[in-house]
Design a protein around this motif. Sequence first.
Motif, PDB file in Angstrom:
ATOM      1  N   PRO A 109       9.406  -3.293  -1.351  1.00  0.00           N
ATOM      2  CA  PRO A 109       9.092  -3.599  -2.742  1.00  0.00           C
ATOM      3  C   PRO A 109       8.997  -2.334  -3.593  1.00  0.00           C
ATOM      4  CG  PRO A 109       7.142  -3.842  -1.362  1.00  0.00           C
ATOM      5  CD  PRO A 109       8.292  -3.607  -0.441  1.00  0.00           C
ATOM      6  N   CYS A 110       9.256  -2.481  -4.886  1.00  0.00           N
ATOM      7  CA  CYS A 110       9.269  -1.310  -5.752  1.00  0.00           C
ATOM      8  C   CYS A 110       8.707  -1.649  -7.125  1.00  0.00           C
ATOM      9  CB  CYS A 110      10.709  -0.811  -5.885  1.00  0.00           C
ATOM     10  SG  CYS A 110      10.827   0.767  -6.727  1.00  0.00           S
ATOM     11  N   SER A 111       7.773  -0.839  -7.585  1.00  0.00           N
ATOM     12  CA  SER A 111       7.190  -1.031  -8.921  1.00  0.00           C
ATOM     13  C   SER A 111       7.507   0.155  -9.795  1.00  0.00           C
ATOM     14  CB  SER A 111       5.667  -1.129  -8.833  1.00  0.00           C
ATOM     15  OG  SER A 111       5.299  -2.324  -8.230  1.00  0.00           O
TER      16      SER A 111
ATOM     17  N   THR B 163       2.672  -1.081  -1.733  1.00  0.00           N
ATOM     18  CA  THR B 163       3.938  -0.570  -1.220  1.00  0.00           C
ATOM     19  C   THR B 163       4.928  -0.422  -2.371  1.00  0.00           C
ATOM     20  OG1 THR B 163       3.467  -1.644   0.875  1.00  0.00           O
ATOM     21  CG2 THR B 163       5.704  -0.883   0.546  1.00  0.00           C
ATOM     22  N   GLY B 164       4.832  -1.327  -3.363  1.00  0.00           N
ATOM     23  CA  GLY B 164       5.664  -1.202  -4.562  1.00  0.00           C
ATOM     24  C   GLY B 164       5.374   0.105  -5.282  1.00  0.00           C
ATOM     25  N   LEU B 165       4.097   0.441  -5.390  1.00  0.00           N
ATOM     26  CA  LEU B 165       3.701   1.689  -6.044  1.00  0.00           C
ATOM     27  C   LEU B 165       4.187   2.893  -5.235  1.00  0.00           C
ATOM     28  CD1 LEU B 165       0.041   0.781  -7.097  1.00  0.00           C
ATOM     29  CD2 LEU B 165       2.005   1.107  -8.623  1.00  0.00           C
TER      30      LEU B 165
ATOM     31  N   ARG C  50       6.649  -3.348 -16.972  1.00  0.00           N
ATOM     32  CA  ARG C  50       6.561  -3.109 -15.540  1.00  0.00           C
ATOM     33  C   ARG C  50       7.543  -4.003 -14.802  1.00  0.00           C
ATOM     34  NH1 ARG C  50       3.026  -0.801 -12.788  1.00  0.00           N
ATOM     35  NH2 ARG C  50       2.602  -1.305 -10.615  1.00  0.00           N
TER      36      ARG C  50
ATOM     37  N   GLU D 232       1.745  -5.707  -0.974  1.00  0.00           N
ATOM     38  CA  GLU D 232       2.983  -5.789  -1.755  1.00  0.00           C
ATOM     39  C   GLU D 232       2.895  -4.876  -2.983  1.00  0.00           C
ATOM     40  OE1 GLU D 232       5.717  -8.337  -1.363  1.00  0.00           O
ATOM     41  OE2 GLU D 232       6.662  -7.244  -2.997  1.00  0.00           O
ATOM     42  N   ILE D 233       1.754  -4.948  -3.689  1.00  0.00           N
ATOM     43  CA  ILE D 233       1.555  -4.107  -4.880  1.00  0.00           C
ATOM     44  C   ILE D 233       1.564  -2.634  -4.481  1.00  0.00           C
ATOM     45  CG2 ILE D 233      -0.124  -3.425  -6.645  1.00  0.00           C
ATOM     46  CD1 ILE D 233      -1.068  -6.394  -6.651  1.00  0.00           C
TER      47      ILE D 233
ATOM     48  N   HIS E 224       8.577  -5.248 -11.118  1.00  0.00           N
ATOM     49  CA  HIS E 224       8.185  -5.267  -9.707  1.00  0.00           C
ATOM     50  C   HIS E 224       9.226  -6.048  -8.915  1.00  0.00           C
ATOM     51  CE1 HIS E 224       5.581  -5.082  -6.169  1.00  0.00           C
ATOM     52  NE2 HIS E 224       6.001  -6.317  -5.933  1.00  0.00           N
TER      53      HIS E 224
END
Lengths: 209, 621
Positions: B422-424, A79-81, B478, A76-77, B480
Amino acid sequence: MASCPHCGAELETPLGCGACLSPLEVETSVDPFALFGLTPSFSIDGEELRTRHLKYSRWIHPDYFAADPELRALAEINTGLLNGALESLEEPLRRADHLLKVRGGPSESEVKDMPQAFLMEVLEWSEVLDEARAAEAGTPPREAAFKLKPSLDEERTARIQTITGLLEPLPESGSEALTTARRELNAVRYLDRALRELESLRLAEAEAR
Amino acid sequence: MGYIELNVLNNQSSLAMGIDLGTTNSLAAVWRDGRPVILHPEGKSGSVPSVVHFPADGSQPKVGREGRDHAAAAPERTLFSVKRLMGRPAADVQGELARIPFPTSEGDDGVLRLNIDGREFTPQELSALILNRVHDHGCRALNDEKPDRVVITVPAYFDDAQRQATRDAARFAGLDVLRIVNEPTAACLAYGLDQEKSGNVVVYDFGGGTFDVSVLSIADGVFKVLSTAGDTHLGGDDFDAALVGLIVEGLAGELSEEELKDPGFLTAARLSAERCKHALSKDPQAELHMVLAARGVTFHRTVTRAEFEALIEPLIERTIDSCRRALSDAGLAPDEVNEVVMVGGSTRVPAVNAAVESFFGRIPHTELNPDEVVALGAAVQAHILIGGSRDMLLLDVIPLSLGLETVGGAVSKLVMRNSTIPCSVTEGFTTYADNQTGIDFHVVQGEREMVSDCRTLAKFQLKGIPPMPAGMARVAVRFHVDADGLLTVSAREESTGASTRVEVEPMSGLSDEEVERMLLSSVEHAEEDFAVRRAADLITEIGTMRTATERSLDGVREHLDRETLEDIEEALKAAEEATSADAERLQALRDELERATLPLAALLMDDVAKAALSGKRLEDV
C-alpha cells in the motif's frame, strides 16, 4: 527515543514496534525521514534506506494482520505511509524536492528564471530529439540523439553534486541557497525529460529491430 | 456469550483458498501439509473452464466443463473470456463485443450489460458464476469444507476499474476476499518456495487473454516487485484469432459477410482454431478443421508450425517489448536477471519459449505446470494472510501511475507506477480565484502527460472552502492505494480550523449501492427462478396424473360410489386449468387431485391384486 506503549521496547520507527511486532498509531503528517528513524539530510545511504524499508515492512505489513480488522487497518495506513515515504526519499531528485518543501523553499513553478545559456542548451537538445522522433529507426538523426546521452548524464551528475553542496548541511528557512537549489532542481527536471525521451527512443529502436 | 463466540470460530474454515480466475480456465488451491496443492475432486482435473452457457430452455446457466461441453453444439448461447470485459467500458472492448452472442449495452455507470433472455448481466455477475463454480469444485476436494476466505489473482497490469470489478464479482459470489494478488507475483511465490532463492527474477506470464511481465528481487524471504508491464488484451485467444482469420479467409466464397461475422460461427471457428493451436505445440503441422452442419459447409486446411509462427510473430514481439520496458523500469539489463519463470498456457507454444530464451539469454524455468503455478502461489499468499507464516512477505506494486488533472488538462502524478503498495501520498493544492469555495478534482490513471490520454477514475468536488483570497486555501489531497491496488482519495481544507473531508471510491464501475442492489435482486431472481422451475415441474406432474386417472377411470367406473366419482371428476376439471397458474395454486390443485383419486388408487391396487391372484394377465384388468 520513544518507547512502545505495548511492550516498552525502544522504537526505531514511530510506525510500529519491532519487539512485539505491532503497528502503532501515528500522525499522518510525520516527516518521511522520521518514519525511517533518520535525521533529515540530502545525503543518505540508499542501501540503508532500503534495508530499513524491508525490515519495517516485515514488522507492520497488513498481510500479517489480516485476521484482526482494526490492526489490519492500522497496518494498512502505516505501511502506506512507509511506502509513500520511501517514494519521497529513495530518489535524490524527489528527496531534494521534499527537503525544499519542508524548509519553506520556493516551489517548482515559483522559480522560472533559468539562465539564458542553459535555455539555449535545452533548445539544442529539443531540436535533436524532435528530429530523432520524426526519423526512422537506425537513421543518422536517431544516432545523433543517442550521442547526446553521455553529456546529459554527465551534466545531471554535476548538477546533483551542486544540489548536494547547497543542501548539505541543510540551509536555514528562507535562505538564498533554497532558491538556487530549486533552480538547479528545475534544470535536472529538463535533463530528465530529455533522458526519458531518449530511453523511449531506445526502446522504440529495439522494437524496430 | 462465550458459547456464541466458540460457535463462530467453529463455523469458520481454518483454510483459505487461492483462486486463479483465468480468461480461459480457472483453478483453486489451498495450503495443506506444508505446501500448496491444487484442489481437484477425486479423479477429476482441477481446472474449470471459464465458460458460461445459457440453455435455450431458460434453465440455470451451465458453468465450467459442463458449459464448455455445450459450446460446440450451441455457440450462440455460450460465453467465453468474460474476463476481457471486466471493468471496461463498451468503447474499449468493441473487438471483444463482436464475438459476444448476446445483445450488449452500457449502463449509466459505464458498466457493460449483456442482455441474456431479457435479463441483464454485468461481466462481474458472470465472473461470479465462474467463481462459484471453481469454489464449489475446490470444496468438493476438501470433503465439503467451505473456506469462504479467498485470495483471487488478477493480471498485474489490471487497472483500478478492472480490480474493482474483480472484487465485486467475488462479492456477488458470496466470497470474502482476503486479497487481490497479481498473477506473476503469485507465480513467483510458488516458484520461490522450494529453493532459498535470492536475486532478480523475471516472471513471464502469457495466459489466455492477458500478458504480464514482472521483475522481482528476492532476498531473505521478501519478494519485492521492482516493476511490471504488460497488456490486458493480449493472450492465447489472439493466437486462436489468427487461425480463425485463416478459416474466415477460406470460407469467404461460401458464406456471406454476415454469416462470417455471426458470433455463433466465430465461436465454432475459435474452438477449431484452439484444437489446431494445441496440436501445433507438439507437431510440426496440424489440421485446421471445421464443419458447419447446418450450412453443409466444411473447412479443412493443413497449417504448418512455420506458418503459424509467422502469424503470431508480431504478437510475441509485443510481449518482448513489454519485457524491455519492465527491465528499463527496474533499472536492469537482461544479463542482470538471474532466473526467468514461465507462466500461463501460451508459454507452451515453442516460438514463445524460444523468443524469451533468446531475449534473456537463458533457459526459462518450466518445472511447474504453467497452468497451475498462479493458483499455487495464491494459496501460499492465502496461507500467509490467515496467519500461517511470517517467513515470507510479498511486496507488490501499482502498475500504472495515478494523478490529478491540473491547468490545461495536464496530469500531475501523485503515485508513480511501480510504487510499492500500500502507498499513501499527500499533495497540497490551493485556490486560483478569490473567494473560491470549491475545487474540482479529476482523478486519472495512466502514463501519458495529458488527461485525455489517461483513464478517468473519479471526478469529485471539495466544497465548503471558506471565502479567502486566491492561493490562500491549503487543500491536502491524499491518495491511498491499498494492498489490493485499489485507490481511495480524500481531500481536506487545512488553512482554517473547520476542515472538510471527502472520501471517493473510483467511479468507473459499480457503486457500493449498486452492488448491494444487484446482490439483492440476484437473490430475488434466484427465488423467482426456483418458483418458475417448480411450477413447470408441477404442471408436468399434474398432466401425468390426469392422463393416468382418465385412463384408469373408464375401466373401473362402475366400482366407485357416486360421491367419489364426482369428487374425482371435479378435481380433474379443476386440474385442466393447470397450465399457467402460480406454483402455490398448482401445488393445491395437485394435492386435491391426489386426495380425490386415493379411493381410485386403492381400488386399482385391489384390482391388480385380484387379477394377479386369479391368474389373469395384468393388461386385462
